[in-house]
Scaffold this active site. Structure first.
Site, PDB file in Angstrom:
ATOM      1  N   THR A 179      39.719  44.730  33.641  1.00  0.00           N
ATOM      2  CA  THR A 179      38.337  45.058  33.973  1.00  0.00           C
ATOM      3  C   THR A 179      38.262  45.874  35.256  1.00  0.00           C
ATOM      4  O   THR A 179      37.459  46.804  35.371  1.00  0.00           O
ATOM      5  CB  THR A 179      37.498  43.777  34.108  1.00  0.00           C
ATOM      6  OG1 THR A 179      37.522  43.064  32.869  1.00  0.00           O
ATOM      7  CG2 THR A 179      36.065  44.094  34.474  1.00  0.00           C
ATOM      8  N   HIS A 206      39.054  49.355  34.318  1.00  0.00           N
ATOM      9  CA  HIS A 206      37.917  49.967  33.638  1.00  0.00           C
ATOM     10  C   HIS A 206      36.852  50.408  34.643  1.00  0.00           C
ATOM     11  O   HIS A 206      36.309  51.519  34.550  1.00  0.00           O
ATOM     12  CB  HIS A 206      37.319  48.979  32.639  1.00  0.00           C
ATOM     13  CG  HIS A 206      35.989  49.376  32.104  1.00  0.00           C
ATOM     14  ND1 HIS A 206      35.811  50.449  31.260  1.00  0.00           N
ATOM     15  CD2 HIS A 206      34.752  48.867  32.320  1.00  0.00           C
ATOM     16  CE1 HIS A 206      34.532  50.575  30.975  1.00  0.00           C
ATOM     17  NE2 HIS A 206      33.864  49.637  31.602  1.00  0.00           N
ATOM     18  N   HIS A 213      38.139  39.880  40.938  1.00  0.00           N
ATOM     19  CA  HIS A 213      37.500  38.624  40.538  1.00  0.00           C
ATOM     20  C   HIS A 213      38.491  37.526  40.139  1.00  0.00           C
ATOM     21  O   HIS A 213      38.079  36.513  39.569  1.00  0.00           O
ATOM     22  CB  HIS A 213      36.541  38.881  39.362  1.00  0.00           C
ATOM     23  CG  HIS A 213      37.215  39.401  38.133  1.00  0.00           C
ATOM     24  ND1 HIS A 213      37.503  40.730  37.969  1.00  0.00           N
ATOM     25  CD2 HIS A 213      37.674  38.770  37.039  1.00  0.00           C
ATOM     26  CE1 HIS A 213      38.111  40.909  36.809  1.00  0.00           C
ATOM     27  NE2 HIS A 213      38.235  39.722  36.230  1.00  0.00           N
ATOM     28  N   GLU A 214      39.775  37.683  40.418  1.00  0.00           N
ATOM     29  CA  GLU A 214      40.749  36.634  40.100  1.00  0.00           C
ATOM     30  C   GLU A 214      41.271  36.074  41.434  1.00  0.00           C
ATOM     31  O   GLU A 214      42.294  36.498  41.944  1.00  0.00           O
ATOM     32  CB  GLU A 214      41.883  37.203  39.255  1.00  0.00           C
ATOM     33  CG  GLU A 214      41.401  37.744  37.913  1.00  0.00           C
ATOM     34  CD  GLU A 214      42.514  38.343  37.071  1.00  0.00           C
ATOM     35  OE1 GLU A 214      42.228  38.697  35.903  1.00  0.00           O
ATOM     36  OE2 GLU A 214      43.658  38.457  37.548  1.00  0.00           O
ATOM     37  N   CYS A 232      25.352  27.002  34.220  1.00  0.00           N
ATOM     38  CA  CYS A 232      24.390  26.596  35.249  1.00  0.00           C
ATOM     39  C   CYS A 232      24.224  25.087  35.296  1.00  0.00           C
ATOM     40  O   CYS A 232      23.892  24.519  36.335  1.00  0.00           O
ATOM     41  CB  CYS A 232      23.040  27.275  35.014  1.00  0.00           C
ATOM     42  SG  CYS A 232      22.089  26.616  33.617  1.00  0.00           S
ATOM     43  N   CYS A 243      25.903  28.945  27.853  1.00  0.00           N
ATOM     44  CA  CYS A 243      24.860  29.032  28.873  1.00  0.00           C
ATOM     45  C   CYS A 243      24.405  30.482  29.058  1.00  0.00           C
ATOM     46  O   CYS A 243      25.224  31.369  29.313  1.00  0.00           O
ATOM     47  CB  CYS A 243      25.384  28.485  30.193  1.00  0.00           C
ATOM     48  SG  CYS A 243      24.207  28.631  31.561  1.00  0.00           S
TER      49      CYS A 243
END
Length: 348
Positions: free
Chosen positions: A44, A47, A61-62, A91, A110
């Site tokens: 990602t 990308h 984000h890891e 949530c 969710c």
């Protein structure tokens, strides 16, 4: 309110990177401020770098790191705790998350997950602010670079569960990237009797990692089309696709009667449009099942696997870079397919 000194990596398409001072405020109620110790490079991220970052933005984000400060109301963590972050979690408040009779008890569906996406701080930086619910404790014995695999391994767990892999199954994994490699390991642990992996012979490091993590047979699709491979008397019962969706038609041609094709690959382009014979799907009683681990629900299980199976970290992480090397880390992931499996950026 206290400001904390921070430096973050920013990206702008196509493939432009820079570091910026990015001061961070103290965590708001319900938040954690985490000192980032490691952040994995994901497809990602590539990308984003290639086409979607229209203006400069932080990314990554890891994440694994150490809690630096906690906001009001946070009781699960304290400063100094070692944590990994999922990129989203349910949530826990909506009708979809709530148990019967008032809810559906499907937190995996969710519609309003908690996350830190598109915030002022992301993983390729020294500090990140996050809702505390995204954090999971990691043991002292788990290195931070390996702990950064918690989020992507959760994606692998979801993929394998969606395919319902069990003892005795013959499994084909299409795409030996980090997600495919994690899925190979998990399929083996689920009892798969034979694992095939389809990839390119030029991706030497990933081919070797696939064999080390449980692959019995590697199919070099750059030398022989998958649809012409002779599986003998037993075709794969389950197929896991971590390549682009245009791999689905070929998978439907080689899967066994009553088989399941599970996929996580995202196209981001026109290859998302695929065509297959619906009659074949019907008469052969096949299933196509997308896996989309958003929100994340598998972080605790990821920690357990990473803590007890050192082969995962040893075979998935191929390169380590400092934060100041973010451009090199990203270009290595893009260009060095012969040697790269997964790079990890370690800001500290």
């Amino acid at each position: 309110m206290t400001d904390y000194a921070n430096r973050s990596a920013y990206v702008k398409s196509p493939w432009q990177f820079r570091l910026r001072d990015n001061p961070v405020t103290a965590p708001a109620p319900g938040q954690l401020l985490v000192e980032v110790k490691a952040c994995g490079v994901c497809g990602t991220d590539q990308h984003i770098a290639d086409r979607t970052a229209d203006d400069w933005q932080p990314f990554g984000h890891e994440v694994a790191g150490v809690v630096k400060a906690v906001g009001d109301g946070v009781t699960r963590f304290k400063a100094g705790d070692r944590v990994a972050l999922d990129s989203s979690v349910p949530c826990g408040q909506c009708e979809t998350c709530a148990p019967p009779p008032n809810g559906r008890a499907r937190p995996d569906l969710c519609p309003n997950p908690l996350n830190y996406w598109l915030s002022a701080t992301m993983g390729f930086g020294q500090l990140i602010l996050t809702p505390h619910q995204l954090a999971v404790a990691i043991p002292d014995s788990l290195p931070f670079d390996v702990a950064s695999l918690v989020e992507p391994l959760g994606v692998c767990i979801d993929l394998v569960q969606v395919a319902q892999i069990g003892p005795g199954d013959h499994v084909l994994v299409i795409g030996p990237g980090p997600l495919g490699l994690g899925a190979i390991f998990l399929a083996k642990q689920a009892g798969a009797a034979h694992i095939y992996t389809a990839g390119r012979s030029t991706s030497k490091a990933r081919m070797n990692a696939a064999l080390a993590l449980g692959t019995d047979t590697f199919i070099a699709i750059d030398q022989q089309p998958l649809t012409r491979y002779d599986f003998g008397k037993r075709k794969p019962d389950k197929i896991l696709i971590t390549a682009q969706p245009d791999s689905i038609p070929d998978a439907l041609q080689v899967v066994a009667l009553g088989g399941i094709v599970s996929y996580i690959g995202v196209a981001w382009n026109d290859t998302r449009h695929v065509t297959f014979d619906a009659d074949t799907l019907h008469f052969n009683k096949l299933s196509i099942r997308p896996s989309h681990a958003w929100p994340g629900t598998h972080a605790a299980e990821s920690v357990r696997w990473l803590s007890t199976a050192p082969a995962l970290g040893e075979n998935l992480i191929s390169h380590r870079f400092g934060l100041e090397e973010i451009e090199r880390a990203m270009l290595t992931a893009r260009d060095d397919r012969a040697h790269v499996v997964k790079p990890v950026v370690m800001p500290s």
